[in-house]
Design a protein around this motif. Structure first.
Motif, PDB file in Angstrom:
ATOM      1  N   GLY A 110     116.924  40.282  53.912  1.00  0.00           N
ATOM      2  CA  GLY A 110     115.748  40.165  54.761  1.00  0.00           C
ATOM      3  C   GLY A 110     115.128  41.468  55.187  1.00  0.00           C
ATOM      4  N   LEU A 111     115.373  42.555  54.434  1.00  0.00           N
ATOM      5  CA  LEU A 111     114.819  43.852  54.811  1.00  0.00           C
ATOM      6  C   LEU A 111     113.416  44.061  54.252  1.00  0.00           C
ATOM      7  CD1 LEU A 111     118.019  46.025  54.409  1.00  0.00           C
ATOM      8  CD2 LEU A 111     117.064  45.048  56.470  1.00  0.00           C
ATOM      9  N   ILE A 112     113.136  43.451  53.123  1.00  0.00           N
ATOM     10  CA  ILE A 112     111.763  43.381  52.632  1.00  0.00           C
ATOM     11  C   ILE A 112     111.508  41.951  52.169  1.00  0.00           C
ATOM     12  CG2 ILE A 112     111.768  45.810  51.899  1.00  0.00           C
ATOM     13  CD1 ILE A 112     111.745  44.792  49.003  1.00  0.00           C
ATOM     14  N   GLY A 113     110.262  41.535  52.186  1.00  0.00           N
ATOM     15  CA  GLY A 113     109.926  40.179  51.781  1.00  0.00           C
ATOM     16  C   GLY A 113     109.973  40.008  50.267  1.00  0.00           C
ATOM     17  N   PRO A 114     110.262  38.800  49.787  1.00  0.00           N
ATOM     18  CA  PRO A 114     110.326  38.577  48.334  1.00  0.00           C
ATOM     19  C   PRO A 114     109.016  38.882  47.620  1.00  0.00           C
ATOM     20  CG  PRO A 114     110.445  36.500  49.567  1.00  0.00           C
ATOM     21  CD  PRO A 114     110.602  37.595  50.563  1.00  0.00           C
ATOM     22  N   ARG A 115     107.891  38.742  48.315  1.00  0.00           N
ATOM     23  CA  ARG A 115     106.606  39.045  47.679  1.00  0.00           C
ATOM     24  C   ARG A 115     106.386  40.541  47.498  1.00  0.00           C
ATOM     25  NH1 ARG A 115     102.317  34.842  50.570  1.00  0.00           N
ATOM     26  NH2 ARG A 115     103.360  32.903  49.905  1.00  0.00           N
ATOM     27  N   GLU A 116     107.190  41.343  48.209  1.00  0.00           N
ATOM     28  CA  GLU A 116     107.060  42.792  48.091  1.00  0.00           C
ATOM     29  C   GLU A 116     107.742  43.328  46.832  1.00  0.00           C
ATOM     30  OE1 GLU A 116     105.355  44.804  50.568  1.00  0.00           O
ATOM     31  OE2 GLU A 116     104.698  42.728  50.795  1.00  0.00           O
ATOM     32  N   ALA A 117     108.679  42.563  46.283  1.00  0.00           N
ATOM     33  CA  ALA A 117     109.485  43.052  45.158  1.00  0.00           C
ATOM     34  C   ALA A 117     108.654  43.526  43.960  1.00  0.00           C
ATOM     35  CB  ALA A 117     110.490  41.979  44.739  1.00  0.00           C
ATOM     36  N   PRO A 118     107.633  42.772  43.513  1.00  0.00           N
ATOM     37  CA  PRO A 118     106.894  43.220  42.336  1.00  0.00           C
ATOM     38  C   PRO A 118     106.095  44.512  42.548  1.00  0.00           C
ATOM     39  CG  PRO A 118     106.548  40.865  42.739  1.00  0.00           C
ATOM     40  CD  PRO A 118     107.203  41.434  43.948  1.00  0.00           C
ATOM     41  N   ARG A 119     105.826  44.854  43.779  1.00  0.00           N
ATOM     42  CA  ARG A 119     105.025  46.053  44.049  1.00  0.00           C
ATOM     43  C   ARG A 119     105.800  47.086  44.858  1.00  0.00           C
ATOM     44  NH1 ARG A 119     100.534  43.614  48.285  1.00  0.00           N
ATOM     45  NH2 ARG A 119     101.976  42.504  49.650  1.00  0.00           N
ATOM     46  N   VAL A 120     107.124  47.079  44.695  1.00  0.00           N
ATOM     47  CA  VAL A 120     107.961  47.955  45.502  1.00  0.00           C
ATOM     48  C   VAL A 120     107.667  49.425  45.245  1.00  0.00           C
ATOM     49  CG1 VAL A 120     109.891  48.022  43.878  1.00  0.00           C
ATOM     50  CG2 VAL A 120     110.323  48.333  46.318  1.00  0.00           C
ATOM     51  N   TRP A 121     107.288  49.777  44.020  1.00  0.00           N
ATOM     52  CA  TRP A 121     107.017  51.193  43.718  1.00  0.00           C
ATOM     53  C   TRP A 121     105.771  51.690  44.437  1.00  0.00           C
ATOM     54  CZ3 TRP A 121     109.879  54.922  41.563  1.00  0.00           C
ATOM     55  CH2 TRP A 121     111.019  54.539  40.846  1.00  0.00           C
ATOM     56  N   GLU A 122     104.630  51.026  44.195  1.00  0.00           N
ATOM     57  CA  GLU A 122     103.386  51.552  44.769  1.00  0.00           C
ATOM     58  C   GLU A 122     103.288  51.326  46.273  1.00  0.00           C
ATOM     59  OE1 GLU A 122     102.181  47.570  42.732  1.00  0.00           O
ATOM     60  OE2 GLU A 122     103.628  49.205  42.464  1.00  0.00           O
ATOM     61  N   ARG A 123     103.812  50.201  46.760  1.00  0.00           N
ATOM     62  CA  ARG A 123     103.652  49.882  48.185  1.00  0.00           C
ATOM     63  C   ARG A 123     104.700  50.567  49.060  1.00  0.00           C
ATOM     64  NH1 ARG A 123     100.882  46.380  51.295  1.00  0.00           N
ATOM     65  NH2 ARG A 123     101.893  45.429  53.092  1.00  0.00           N
ATOM     66  N   HIS A 124     105.840  50.884  48.493  1.00  0.00           N
ATOM     67  CA  HIS A 124     106.919  51.437  49.296  1.00  0.00           C
ATOM     68  C   HIS A 124     107.360  52.829  48.842  1.00  0.00           C
ATOM     69  CE1 HIS A 124     107.224  47.777  51.602  1.00  0.00           C
ATOM     70  NE2 HIS A 124     107.378  47.060  50.497  1.00  0.00           N
ATOM     71  N   LEU A 125     107.870  52.955  47.626  1.00  0.00           N
ATOM     72  CA  LEU A 125     108.417  54.254  47.223  1.00  0.00           C
ATOM     73  C   LEU A 125     107.341  55.331  47.121  1.00  0.00           C
ATOM     74  CD1 LEU A 125     110.765  52.238  46.369  1.00  0.00           C
ATOM     75  CD2 LEU A 125     111.430  54.046  44.799  1.00  0.00           C
ATOM     76  N   ILE A 126     106.285  55.063  46.405  1.00  0.00           N
ATOM     77  CA  ILE A 126     105.248  56.090  46.234  1.00  0.00           C
ATOM     78  C   ILE A 126     104.477  56.289  47.533  1.00  0.00           C
ATOM     79  CG2 ILE A 126     103.163  56.743  44.962  1.00  0.00           C
ATOM     80  CD1 ILE A 126     104.298  55.230  42.560  1.00  0.00           C
ATOM     81  N   ASN A 127     104.190  55.187  48.217  1.00  0.00           N
ATOM     82  CA  ASN A 127     103.475  55.266  49.492  1.00  0.00           C
ATOM     83  C   ASN A 127     104.194  56.166  50.485  1.00  0.00           C
ATOM     84  OD1 ASN A 127     103.337  53.748  52.429  1.00  0.00           O
ATOM     85  ND2 ASN A 127     101.348  53.884  51.442  1.00  0.00           N
ATOM     86  N   CYS A 128     105.536  56.082  50.495  1.00  0.00           N
ATOM     87  CA  CYS A 128     106.326  56.936  51.394  1.00  0.00           C
ATOM     88  C   CYS A 128     106.546  58.326  50.810  1.00  0.00           C
ATOM     89  CB  CYS A 128     107.679  56.278  51.672  1.00  0.00           C
ATOM     90  SG  CYS A 128     107.604  54.781  52.663  1.00  0.00           S
ATOM     91  N   GLY A 129     106.774  58.391  49.510  1.00  0.00           N
ATOM     92  CA  GLY A 129     107.142  59.654  48.886  1.00  0.00           C
ATOM     93  C   GLY A 129     106.066  60.722  48.968  1.00  0.00           C
ATOM     94  N   VAL A 130     104.797  60.316  48.937  1.00  0.00           N
ATOM     95  CA  VAL A 130     103.728  61.320  48.926  1.00  0.00           C
ATOM     96  C   VAL A 130     103.659  62.108  50.224  1.00  0.00           C
ATOM     97  CG1 VAL A 130     102.298  60.154  47.201  1.00  0.00           C
ATOM     98  CG2 VAL A 130     102.021  59.568  49.623  1.00  0.00           C
ATOM     99  N   MET A 131     104.228  61.570  51.310  1.00  0.00           N
ATOM    100  CA  MET A 131     104.172  62.316  52.562  1.00  0.00           C
ATOM    101  C   MET A 131     105.088  63.539  52.538  1.00  0.00           C
ATOM    102  SD  MET A 131     106.287  59.924  55.257  1.00  0.00           S
ATOM    103  CE  MET A 131     105.872  60.970  56.644  1.00  0.00           C
ATOM    104  N   SER A 132     105.940  63.643  51.515  1.00  0.00           N
ATOM    105  CA  SER A 132     106.829  64.812  51.424  1.00  0.00           C
ATOM    106  C   SER A 132     106.051  66.112  51.283  1.00  0.00           C
ATOM    107  CB  SER A 132     107.808  64.653  50.256  1.00  0.00           C
ATOM    108  OG  SER A 132     107.138  64.705  49.019  1.00  0.00           O
ATOM    109  N   GLU A 133     104.789  66.023  50.846  1.00  0.00           N
ATOM    110  CA  GLU A 133     103.971  67.225  50.719  1.00  0.00           C
ATOM    111  C   GLU A 133     103.683  67.862  52.078  1.00  0.00           C
ATOM    112  OE1 GLU A 133      99.394  65.589  50.487  1.00  0.00           O
ATOM    113  OE2 GLU A 133     100.713  65.006  48.839  1.00  0.00           O
ATOM    114  N   MET A 134     103.917  67.115  53.163  1.00  0.00           N
ATOM    115  CA  MET A 134     103.663  67.638  54.501  1.00  0.00           C
ATOM    116  C   MET A 134     104.920  68.214  55.164  1.00  0.00           C
ATOM    117  SD  MET A 134     101.091  64.785  56.140  1.00  0.00           S
ATOM    118  CE  MET A 134     100.816  65.840  57.561  1.00  0.00           C
TER     119      MET A 134
END
Length: 236
Positions: free
Chosen positions: A24-48
Protein backbone atom coordinates in the motif's frame (compact mmCIF):
# COMPACT_ATOMS: atom_id res chain seq x y z
CA UNK A 1 20.44 10.82 -14.59
CA UNK A 2 21.44 7.46 -13.07
CA UNK A 3 24.54 6.78 -15.19
CA UNK A 4 26.18 3.47 -14.32
CA UNK A 5 23.64 3.01 -11.50
CA UNK A 6 20.70 2.59 -13.89
CA UNK A 7 20.45 -1.12 -13.05
CA UNK A 8 20.18 -0.19 -9.36
CA UNK A 9 17.40 2.27 -10.18
CA UNK A 10 15.61 -0.51 -12.08
CA UNK A 11 15.83 -2.76 -9.02
CA UNK A 12 14.24 -0.05 -6.91
CA UNK A 13 11.51 0.46 -9.51
CA UNK A 14 10.79 -3.28 -9.31
CA UNK A 15 10.50 -3.06 -5.52
CA UNK A 16 8.00 -0.22 -5.86
CA UNK A 17 5.74 -2.02 -8.34
CA UNK A 18 5.79 -5.29 -6.38
CA UNK A 19 6.22 -4.92 -2.60
CA UNK A 20 5.37 -1.22 -2.76
CA UNK A 21 1.97 -1.92 -4.29
CA UNK A 22 1.21 -4.98 -2.14
CA UNK A 23 2.02 -3.04 1.03
CA UNK A 24 0.00 0.00 0.00
CA UNK A 25 2.91 2.41 -0.46
CA UNK A 26 1.97 3.28 -4.02
CA UNK A 27 -1.31 2.68 -5.82
CA UNK A 28 -1.61 -0.12 -8.40
CA UNK A 29 -2.40 2.45 -11.10
CA UNK A 30 0.98 4.07 -10.46
CA UNK A 31 2.93 0.94 -11.42
CA UNK A 32 2.91 1.44 -15.22
CA UNK A 33 4.24 4.99 -14.88
CA UNK A 34 6.61 4.50 -11.97
CA UNK A 35 9.62 5.77 -13.93
CA UNK A 36 8.30 9.09 -15.19
CA UNK A 37 5.96 9.88 -12.28
CA UNK A 38 8.24 8.81 -9.45
CA UNK A 39 11.87 7.98 -10.23
CA UNK A 40 12.60 10.61 -12.86
CA UNK A 41 10.30 13.18 -11.26
CA UNK A 42 12.30 12.87 -8.03
CA UNK A 43 15.71 12.26 -9.55
CA UNK A 44 15.91 15.52 -11.50
CA UNK A 45 15.94 17.52 -8.27
CA UNK A 46 19.45 16.18 -7.61
CA UNK A 47 20.72 19.01 -9.83
CA UNK A 48 19.92 21.36 -6.93
CA UNK A 49 21.93 19.44 -4.32
CA UNK A 50 25.68 20.12 -3.92
CA UNK A 51 28.28 17.36 -3.95
CA UNK A 52 28.76 15.60 -0.62
CA UNK A 53 25.72 17.18 1.02
CA UNK A 54 23.81 15.71 3.94
CA UNK A 55 20.11 15.26 3.15
CA UNK A 56 17.13 14.60 5.42
CA UNK A 57 14.03 13.35 3.59
CA UNK A 58 10.90 14.07 5.63
CA UNK A 59 7.83 11.86 5.24
CA UNK A 60 9.83 9.56 3.02
CA UNK A 61 7.01 7.05 2.50
CA UNK A 62 8.23 4.61 -0.13
CA UNK A 63 11.56 6.45 -0.40
CA UNK A 64 10.51 9.31 -2.66
CA UNK A 65 12.65 11.27 -3.19
CA UNK A 66 15.18 9.98 -0.62
CA UNK A 67 16.01 6.56 -2.06
CA UNK A 68 15.96 7.90 -5.61
CA UNK A 69 18.55 10.52 -4.63
CA UNK A 70 20.65 7.87 -2.87
CA UNK A 71 20.66 5.75 -6.03
CA UNK A 72 21.46 8.67 -8.36
CA UNK A 73 23.97 10.35 -6.01
CA UNK A 74 26.19 7.99 -3.99
CA UNK A 75 28.10 11.06 -2.73
CA UNK A 76 25.14 12.12 -0.57
CA UNK A 77 24.51 11.09 3.05
CA UNK A 78 20.77 10.63 3.43
CA UNK A 79 18.42 10.17 6.39
CA UNK A 80 14.91 8.92 5.62
CA UNK A 81 12.40 10.12 8.23
CA UNK A 82 9.04 8.36 8.35
CA UNK A 83 6.63 7.94 11.31
CA UNK A 84 4.70 4.84 10.17
CA UNK A 85 6.09 1.41 11.05
CA UNK A 86 4.98 -0.37 7.87
CA UNK A 87 6.69 2.27 5.76
CA UNK A 88 9.92 2.30 7.76
CA UNK A 89 9.98 -1.51 7.46
CA UNK A 90 9.79 -1.21 3.68
CA UNK A 91 12.43 1.52 3.64
CA UNK A 92 14.87 -0.52 5.75
CA UNK A 93 14.38 -3.59 3.58
CA UNK A 94 14.81 -1.56 0.38
CA UNK A 95 17.99 0.12 1.64
CA UNK A 96 19.49 -3.28 2.46
CA UNK A 97 18.34 -4.90 -0.79
CA UNK A 98 19.86 -2.06 -2.82
CA UNK A 99 23.13 -2.03 -0.88
CA UNK A 100 22.68 1.55 0.31
CA UNK A 101 23.41 0.89 3.98
CA UNK A 102 26.63 2.91 4.01
CA UNK A 103 24.98 6.15 2.86
CA UNK A 104 21.33 5.87 3.95
CA UNK A 105 19.83 5.73 7.46
CA UNK A 106 16.15 5.08 8.19
CA UNK A 107 14.64 6.84 11.22
CA UNK A 108 11.14 6.15 12.45
CA UNK A 109 9.70 9.34 13.88
CA UNK A 110 8.05 12.68 13.20
CA UNK A 111 10.07 15.61 11.96
CA UNK A 112 9.23 17.71 15.01
CA UNK A 113 10.64 15.03 17.32
CA UNK A 114 14.05 15.17 15.62
CA UNK A 115 14.79 18.87 16.11
CA UNK A 116 18.19 19.21 17.76
CA UNK A 117 19.30 15.81 16.46
CA UNK A 118 20.20 13.18 15.90
CA UNK A 119 20.63 13.36 13.00
CA UNK A 120 22.64 16.56 12.84
CA UNK A 121 21.15 19.55 11.04
CA UNK A 122 21.23 18.81 7.31
CA UNK A 123 22.53 20.79 4.35
CA UNK A 124 19.30 19.97 2.50
CA UNK A 125 15.87 18.84 3.70
CA UNK A 126 13.55 17.31 1.11
CA UNK A 127 9.84 16.54 1.15
CA UNK A 128 7.31 15.42 -1.43
CA UNK A 129 3.53 15.78 -1.23
CA UNK A 130 3.58 15.98 2.56
CA UNK A 131 1.57 19.08 3.58
CA UNK A 132 0.79 22.70 2.70
CA UNK A 133 3.89 24.86 2.49
CA UNK A 134 3.48 26.67 5.82
CA UNK A 135 3.16 23.45 7.82
CA UNK A 136 5.89 21.82 5.77
CA UNK A 137 8.28 24.68 6.50
CA UNK A 138 7.42 24.46 10.20
CA UNK A 139 8.41 20.79 10.26
CA UNK A 140 11.38 20.87 7.90
CA UNK A 141 13.25 24.14 8.36
CA UNK A 142 14.30 23.29 11.96
CA UNK A 143 16.00 20.14 10.57
CA UNK A 144 18.18 22.20 8.21
CA UNK A 145 21.36 23.94 9.23
CA UNK A 146 21.26 27.73 9.14
CA UNK A 147 22.18 28.47 5.53
CA UNK A 148 20.79 25.09 4.50
CA UNK A 149 17.72 24.63 2.33
CA UNK A 150 14.33 23.03 2.17
CA UNK A 151 13.53 21.58 -1.27
CA UNK A 152 9.81 20.81 -1.42
CA UNK A 153 8.44 18.98 -4.45
CA UNK A 154 5.15 20.61 -5.35
CA UNK A 155 2.59 20.62 -8.13
CA UNK A 156 1.17 23.25 -10.44
CA UNK A 157 -0.18 25.32 -7.54
CA UNK A 158 3.31 25.99 -6.11
CA UNK A 159 3.28 29.71 -6.96
CA UNK A 160 -0.10 30.16 -5.24
CA UNK A 161 1.15 28.34 -2.15
CA UNK A 162 4.23 30.55 -2.03
CA UNK A 163 2.11 33.70 -2.24
CA UNK A 164 -0.25 32.45 0.47
CA UNK A 165 2.39 31.30 2.94
CA UNK A 166 5.30 33.70 2.36
CA UNK A 167 4.73 35.59 5.62
CA UNK A 168 4.44 32.41 7.69
CA UNK A 169 7.69 31.11 6.21
CA UNK A 170 9.48 34.36 7.10
CA UNK A 171 8.29 34.01 10.71
CA UNK A 172 9.78 30.50 10.74
CA UNK A 173 13.21 31.86 9.74
CA UNK A 174 12.98 31.08 6.05
CA UNK A 175 14.06 33.30 3.19
CA UNK A 176 11.65 34.28 0.44
CA UNK A 177 10.62 31.00 -1.27
CA UNK A 178 11.68 30.51 -4.88
CA UNK A 179 9.92 28.20 -7.36
CA UNK A 180 12.38 26.19 -9.47
CA UNK A 181 11.77 23.90 -12.44
CA UNK A 182 14.01 20.83 -12.61
CA UNK A 183 14.51 18.50 -15.56
CA UNK A 184 13.38 20.92 -18.27
CA UNK A 185 13.94 19.20 -21.60
CA UNK A 186 14.11 15.81 -19.93
CA UNK A 187 10.58 15.44 -18.59
CA UNK A 188 7.35 17.22 -19.50
CA UNK A 189 6.23 18.94 -17.40
CA UNK A 190 9.40 19.61 -15.42
CA UNK A 191 9.45 18.91 -11.69
CA UNK A 192 8.37 21.90 -9.61
CA UNK A 193 10.49 22.48 -6.49
CA UNK A 194 10.00 25.23 -3.92
CA UNK A 195 13.38 26.23 -2.49
CA UNK A 196 13.54 27.89 0.94
CA UNK A 197 16.84 28.85 2.55
CA UNK A 198 16.90 28.73 6.35
CA UNK A 199 18.23 32.19 7.14
CA UNK A 200 18.02 32.05 10.91
CA UNK A 201 17.10 29.76 13.76
CA UNK A 202 13.75 30.55 15.32
CA UNK A 203 12.85 29.34 18.79
CA UNK A 204 9.32 27.97 18.82
CA UNK A 205 7.05 29.86 21.24
CA UNK A 206 6.23 28.04 24.45
CA UNK A 207 2.56 27.11 24.80
CA UNK A 208 0.51 29.47 26.91
CA UNK A 209 -0.66 28.15 30.26
CA UNK A 210 -4.34 27.47 30.66
CA UNK A 211 -6.38 30.32 32.09
CA UNK A 212 -7.61 27.93 34.73
CA UNK A 213 -5.23 26.95 37.52
CA UNK A 214 -4.25 23.32 37.27
CA UNK A 215 -5.44 20.98 39.99
CA UNK A 216 -2.27 19.37 41.43
CA UNK A 217 -4.17 16.13 41.89
CA UNK A 218 -5.37 15.98 38.30
CA UNK A 219 -3.50 14.81 35.18
CA UNK A 220 -2.87 17.64 32.72
CA UNK A 221 -1.93 15.62 29.67
CA UNK A 222 -0.35 12.49 28.32
CA UNK A 223 3.33 11.67 28.00
CA UNK A 224 5.16 13.56 25.29
CA UNK A 225 3.48 16.89 26.02
CA UNK A 226 0.37 16.32 23.90
CA UNK A 227 -2.94 15.94 25.72
CA UNK A 228 -4.88 12.91 24.55
CA UNK A 229 -8.10 13.54 26.43
CA UNK A 230 -7.60 10.28 28.35
CA UNK A 231 -6.50 9.93 31.93
CA UNK A 232 -3.96 7.38 32.95
CA UNK A 233 -4.29 5.69 36.31
CA UNK A 234 -1.25 5.35 38.49
CA UNK A 235 -0.38 1.98 39.86
CA UNK A 236 1.99 1.17 42.66
Amino acid sequence: MFGDRLALAARYAELLVTDGVVRGLIGPREAPRVWERHLINCGVMSEMIPIGASVTDVGSGAGLPGIVLAVARPDLTITLVEPLARRTAFLSEAVTALGLDTTVTVVRGRAEDLVGGPPAAADVVTARAVAPLDRLAGWCLPLAAVGGRLLALKGASAAEEVAEHRDAIARLGGADPVVRLCGAGLIDPPTTVVEIVRERAVVAPRPRPSGRAADPGRSTGSAGGRGSGKRRSRRG
